[in-house]
Design a protein around this motif. Sequence first.
Motif, PDB file in Angstrom:
ATOM      1  N   VAL A 182      20.683  -2.112  46.462  1.00 33.87           N
ATOM      2  CA  VAL A 182      19.785  -2.424  45.359  1.00 33.87           C
ATOM      3  C   VAL A 182      18.871  -1.239  45.106  1.00 33.87           C
ATOM      4  O   VAL A 182      18.560  -0.464  46.026  1.00 33.87           O
ATOM      5  N   TYR A 215      15.277  -0.052  42.410  1.00 39.01           N
ATOM      6  CA  TYR A 215      14.218  -0.581  41.559  1.00 39.01           C
ATOM      7  C   TYR A 215      13.714   0.503  40.620  1.00 39.01           C
ATOM      8  O   TYR A 215      13.629   1.681  40.993  1.00 39.01           O
ATOM      9  N   GLY A 237      15.022  -4.621  38.871  1.00 40.76           N
ATOM     10  CA  GLY A 237      15.927  -4.134  39.911  1.00 40.76           C
ATOM     11  C   GLY A 237      17.357  -4.131  39.433  1.00 40.76           C
ATOM     12  O   GLY A 237      17.700  -4.741  38.412  1.00 40.76           O
ATOM     13  N   LEU A 288      21.296  -4.515  41.248  1.00 42.15           N
ATOM     14  CA  LEU A 288      22.258  -4.621  42.336  1.00 42.15           C
ATOM     15  C   LEU A 288      23.436  -3.704  42.032  1.00 42.15           C
ATOM     16  O   LEU A 288      23.860  -3.596  40.884  1.00 42.15           O
TER      17      LEU A 288
END
Length: 332
Positions: free
Chosen positions: A257, A259, A242, A244
């Motif tokens: 966020v 992924y 992931g 941020l």
Amino acid sequence: MKKNVLLAILIVCCNIAVDSQNREQRLRENIPLDSIRLSDPFILADKKTSMYYMTGTGGMLWKSRDLERWTGPYRVTQTDSTSWMGPRPMIWAAELHAYKNRYYYFATFTNRDVKIDTVKGNVIERRACHVLVSDQPEGPYMPMKDQMYLPADKPTLDATLWIDKDKKPYMVYCWEWLQNWNGTVEKIELKPDLSGTVGKGKILFHASDSPWSKEKNEQGNDQPNKVTDGPFLFTTQTGKLGILWTSWIYDVYTQGVAYSVSGTLDGPWIQEKEPITAPDFGHGMLFRTLEGKLLMAVHSHKNVNGRYIRIPCLFEVDDSGDKIIIGKPFRK
């Protein structure tokens, strides 16, 4: 013409940063975390010294044994005054990374005396990501052999370090929206000793890819926000990669966020539909305490009588699944 709100906020924050970096700061001891004013906090939990080291915008360092009481600020950088940075560069969003028995200082340096571009009437200063090195977490952090990591005509910021599945180190950074008008998050390979970059950067995603960030255009209609800010990479306990990153919802600083489908920096990156923190928090990073507890460090973002106040905050994080879940504020 009505001024762009984001540009106005940037100018205010920039002027505050200049004022704080030029002002001599006295060493303080036993300071509670919520009494420290600091943008873009980054915390290194160093097992060798059993110490927490916190840095961020301003080029200074704080130290703590328990995450509650801090001593600082210490000046820890020694830049080359003859380089493109000039004699007194502004320092933004500094990070500390332990890598192969040395410590690396990733940061954004700005030379306000050098102008590289003008876009839509906005003059863009010489600003770029760079890496310094030290044998100790408290520095001093010194330049390595390469003078530049990224193109001189491209404003970049908020660099971080990531070792991808190919075992190679990468710098992940933002190409600033002031020039491209749709900020990006990008990657570029680093040399094995992090002393320079290899090849060219590659875009991972644009600010406009986010479903949650937005702003008003000149007609008052919603459109995707232009800002990408503060990327930080992590993997969950299930191995999910992931990232941020922060942008805005109108005038509210907001943490999001995304992924990676492939589990590598190449993505593709799928943006979460909603932010992961309450409003007015951003520029997050994750670290494990010396006892092994996962925390997120962010700064709060508040307008107090026309002045932006940013204070480091810690939240508990659950990373046991494919996606992180932000919990309650951390209390020792």
